[in-house]
Motif scaffolding. Sequence first.
Motif, PDB file in Angstrom:
ATOM      1  N   VAL A 185      75.024  35.637 -81.253  1.00 40.76           N
ATOM      2  CA  VAL A 185      76.232  36.411 -80.962  1.00 40.76           C
ATOM      3  C   VAL A 185      76.378  37.555 -81.954  1.00 40.76           C
ATOM      4  N   ALA A 186      76.150  37.255 -83.235  1.00 38.68           N
ATOM      5  CA  ALA A 186      76.311  38.262 -84.284  1.00 38.68           C
ATOM      6  C   ALA A 186      75.356  39.430 -84.097  1.00 38.68           C
ATOM      7  N   LYS A 187      74.108  39.132 -83.762  1.00 40.36           N
ATOM      8  CA  LYS A 187      73.125  40.198 -83.575  1.00 40.36           C
ATOM      9  C   LYS A 187      73.478  41.070 -82.373  1.00 40.36           C
ATOM     10  N   ALA A 188      73.958  40.441 -81.301  1.00 41.64           N
ATOM     11  CA  ALA A 188      74.365  41.218 -80.127  1.00 41.64           C
ATOM     12  C   ALA A 188      75.556  42.112 -80.456  1.00 41.64           C
ATOM     13  N   ALA A 189      76.493  41.585 -81.239  1.00 37.51           N
ATOM     14  CA  ALA A 189      77.659  42.377 -81.634  1.00 37.51           C
ATOM     15  C   ALA A 189      77.252  43.538 -82.531  1.00 37.51           C
ATOM     16  N   ALA A 190      76.391  43.280 -83.500  1.00 36.02           N
ATOM     17  CA  ALA A 190      75.993  44.317 -84.452  1.00 36.02           C
ATOM     18  C   ALA A 190      75.297  45.484 -83.772  1.00 36.02           C
ATOM     19  N   ARG A 191      74.626  45.206 -82.652  1.00 35.27           N
ATOM     20  CA  ARG A 191      73.955  46.294 -81.936  1.00 35.27           C
ATOM     21  C   ARG A 191      74.936  47.314 -81.366  1.00 35.27           C
ATOM     22  N   LEU A 192      76.191  46.952 -81.261  1.00 37.23           N
ATOM     23  CA  LEU A 192      77.210  47.873 -80.735  1.00 37.23           C
ATOM     24  C   LEU A 192      77.747  48.814 -81.807  1.00 37.23           C
ATOM     25  N   GLU A 214      98.084  34.220 -87.247  1.00 33.80           N
ATOM     26  CA  GLU A 214      96.739  34.753 -87.117  1.00 33.80           C
ATOM     27  C   GLU A 214      96.567  35.440 -85.765  1.00 33.80           C
ATOM     28  N   ALA A 215      97.129  34.869 -84.722  1.00 32.39           N
ATOM     29  CA  ALA A 215      97.039  35.483 -83.395  1.00 32.39           C
ATOM     30  C   ALA A 215      97.653  36.872 -83.396  1.00 32.39           C
ATOM     31  N   ARG A 216      98.779  37.017 -84.063  1.00 36.57           N
ATOM     32  CA  ARG A 216      99.466  38.309 -84.102  1.00 36.57           C
ATOM     33  C   ARG A 216      98.626  39.376 -84.808  1.00 36.57           C
ATOM     34  N   ILE A 217      98.021  39.007 -85.946  1.00 38.23           N
ATOM     35  CA  ILE A 217      97.192  39.957 -86.679  1.00 38.23           C
ATOM     36  C   ILE A 217      95.923  40.279 -85.899  1.00 38.23           C
ATOM     37  N   ASN A 218      95.312  39.264 -85.294  1.00 40.85           N
ATOM     38  CA  ASN A 218      94.108  39.505 -84.506  1.00 40.85           C
ATOM     39  C   ASN A 218      94.377  40.454 -83.349  1.00 40.85           C
ATOM     40  N   ARG A 219      95.505  40.248 -82.678  1.00 38.12           N
ATOM     41  CA  ARG A 219      95.834  41.135 -81.559  1.00 38.12           C
ATOM     42  C   ARG A 219      96.098  42.561 -82.038  1.00 38.12           C
ATOM     43  N   LEU A 220      96.807  42.695 -83.147  1.00 39.62           N
ATOM     44  CA  LEU A 220      97.094  44.030 -83.660  1.00 39.62           C
ATOM     45  C   LEU A 220      95.809  44.748 -84.050  1.00 39.62           C
ATOM     46  N   MET A 221      94.877  44.025 -84.685  1.00 33.76           N
ATOM     47  CA  MET A 221      93.598  44.641 -85.032  1.00 33.76           C
ATOM     48  C   MET A 221      92.872  45.110 -83.772  1.00 33.76           C
ATOM     49  N   ALA A 222      92.899  44.293 -82.729  1.00 34.48           N
ATOM     50  CA  ALA A 222      92.266  44.687 -81.470  1.00 34.48           C
ATOM     51  C   ALA A 222      92.942  45.912 -80.864  1.00 34.48           C
ATOM     52  N   GLU A 223      94.246  45.974 -80.925  1.00 32.69           N
ATOM     53  CA  GLU A 223      94.985  47.096 -80.350  1.00 32.69           C
ATOM     54  C   GLU A 223      94.747  48.398 -81.103  1.00 32.69           C
ATOM     55  N   ARG A 224      94.422  48.308 -82.391  1.00 30.45           N
ATOM     56  CA  ARG A 224      94.176  49.504 -83.191  1.00 30.45           C
ATOM     57  C   ARG A 224      92.764  50.049 -82.974  1.00 30.45           C
ATOM     58  N   ALA A 225      91.948  49.346 -82.202  1.00 33.18           N
ATOM     59  CA  ALA A 225      90.563  49.740 -82.003  1.00 33.18           C
ATOM     60  C   ALA A 225      90.365  50.481 -80.685  1.00 33.18           C
ATOM     61  N   ARG A 226      89.437  51.433 -80.689  1.00 33.14           N
ATOM     62  CA  ARG A 226      89.054  52.095 -79.437  1.00 33.14           C
ATOM     63  C   ARG A 226      88.406  51.106 -78.480  1.00 33.14           C
ATOM     64  N   ARG A 227      87.677  50.150 -79.075  1.00 35.41           N
ATOM     65  CA  ARG A 227      87.043  49.111 -78.271  1.00 35.41           C
ATOM     66  C   ARG A 227      87.212  47.781 -78.983  1.00 35.41           C
ATOM     67  N   ALA A 228      87.653  46.759 -78.255  1.00 35.54           N
ATOM     68  CA  ALA A 228      87.870  45.435 -78.849  1.00 35.54           C
ATOM     69  C   ALA A 228      87.006  44.410 -78.127  1.00 35.54           C
ATOM     70  N   VAL A 229      86.312  43.595 -78.919  1.00 38.82           N
ATOM     71  CA  VAL A 229      85.378  42.604 -78.390  1.00 38.82           C
ATOM     72  C   VAL A 229      85.746  41.236 -78.953  1.00 38.82           C
ATOM     73  N   VAL A 230      85.887  40.251 -78.097  1.00 38.10           N
ATOM     74  CA  VAL A 230      86.114  38.885 -78.560  1.00 38.10           C
ATOM     75  C   VAL A 230      84.759  38.199 -78.680  1.00 38.10           C
ATOM     76  N   VAL A 231      84.541  37.502 -79.788  1.00 43.78           N
ATOM     77  CA  VAL A 231      83.253  36.855 -80.051  1.00 43.78           C
ATOM     78  C   VAL A 231      83.484  35.361 -80.247  1.00 43.78           C
ATOM     79  N   ALA A 232      82.671  34.548 -79.563  1.00 41.53           N
ATOM     80  CA  ALA A 232      82.814  33.093 -79.657  1.00 41.53           C
ATOM     81  C   ALA A 232      81.566  32.441 -79.098  1.00 41.53           C
TER      82      ALA A 232
END
Length: 267
Positions: free
Chosen positions: A81-88, A197-215
Amino acid sequence: MKRHERMNALLELLGDRGRVDVEEAAAELEVSAATMRRDMDALAEQQLLVRTRGGAVLSSVAYDLPIRYKQGHRSTEKEAVAKAAARLVERGDVVGLSGGTTTTAIARVLATRTDFAEAGPQPDLTIVTNSLNIANELAVRPQIKIVLTGGVAHSRSFELVGPFSELVLQQISIDIAFIGANGVDPVMGATVHDEAEARINRLMAERARRAVVVADSSKIGERCFARVGDADVFDTLITDAAVAEETRREFAERGLKVVAARPSGSD
């Protein structure tokens, strides 16, 4: 699997599910029920879990577990997952990373990318994170600029939360954010155990041009207490190849692109 690795894996199972029974955990970790009982008893003595009739639950002071207890479990899948994410990520990007073992793996891949390591004297990648352990690992990398949000530290997850974290995030722009989750469900989207944690995670995603969930795939189909978001904030889910094709279609129907990463060396 060595005993300390097995106990770490057991703690992560509890972190994900909140409760497991002896037979279930023994089957998952491929050991005898007697061995699993001994492991649970040992962790109970450390106050990391509470023994129940036939199993264990997380203790009231350990509903989410420190990164140091979770490094080894499903490491192959998380690395994929990490390697696929880093390619972006491209040179010069501002990257948001929430806390968690999968995002920690992403940080490590980014830290060792040769195109960043060969950069000039000025940092050529900026990482914004509320994770103490990620900031600690990357602080020694001169090619990476670290922006650590303020906030109140969770002793179990090593994440900073609260109004100070929000204040920093509200003032910045992020190119791409990778947000970890304890559960990702086609209906509920990404969820975590703690509402702060959910609130901060969502805010970080909203501040991004592109947001990706990784799991990794063990989190797919699971639901936890606090919702982060689905296609309203994320455009992509990166998981490993073990996720079922039917589940991928369910996410796609709800507007979330699924990338199923394969471990290195697999067909």
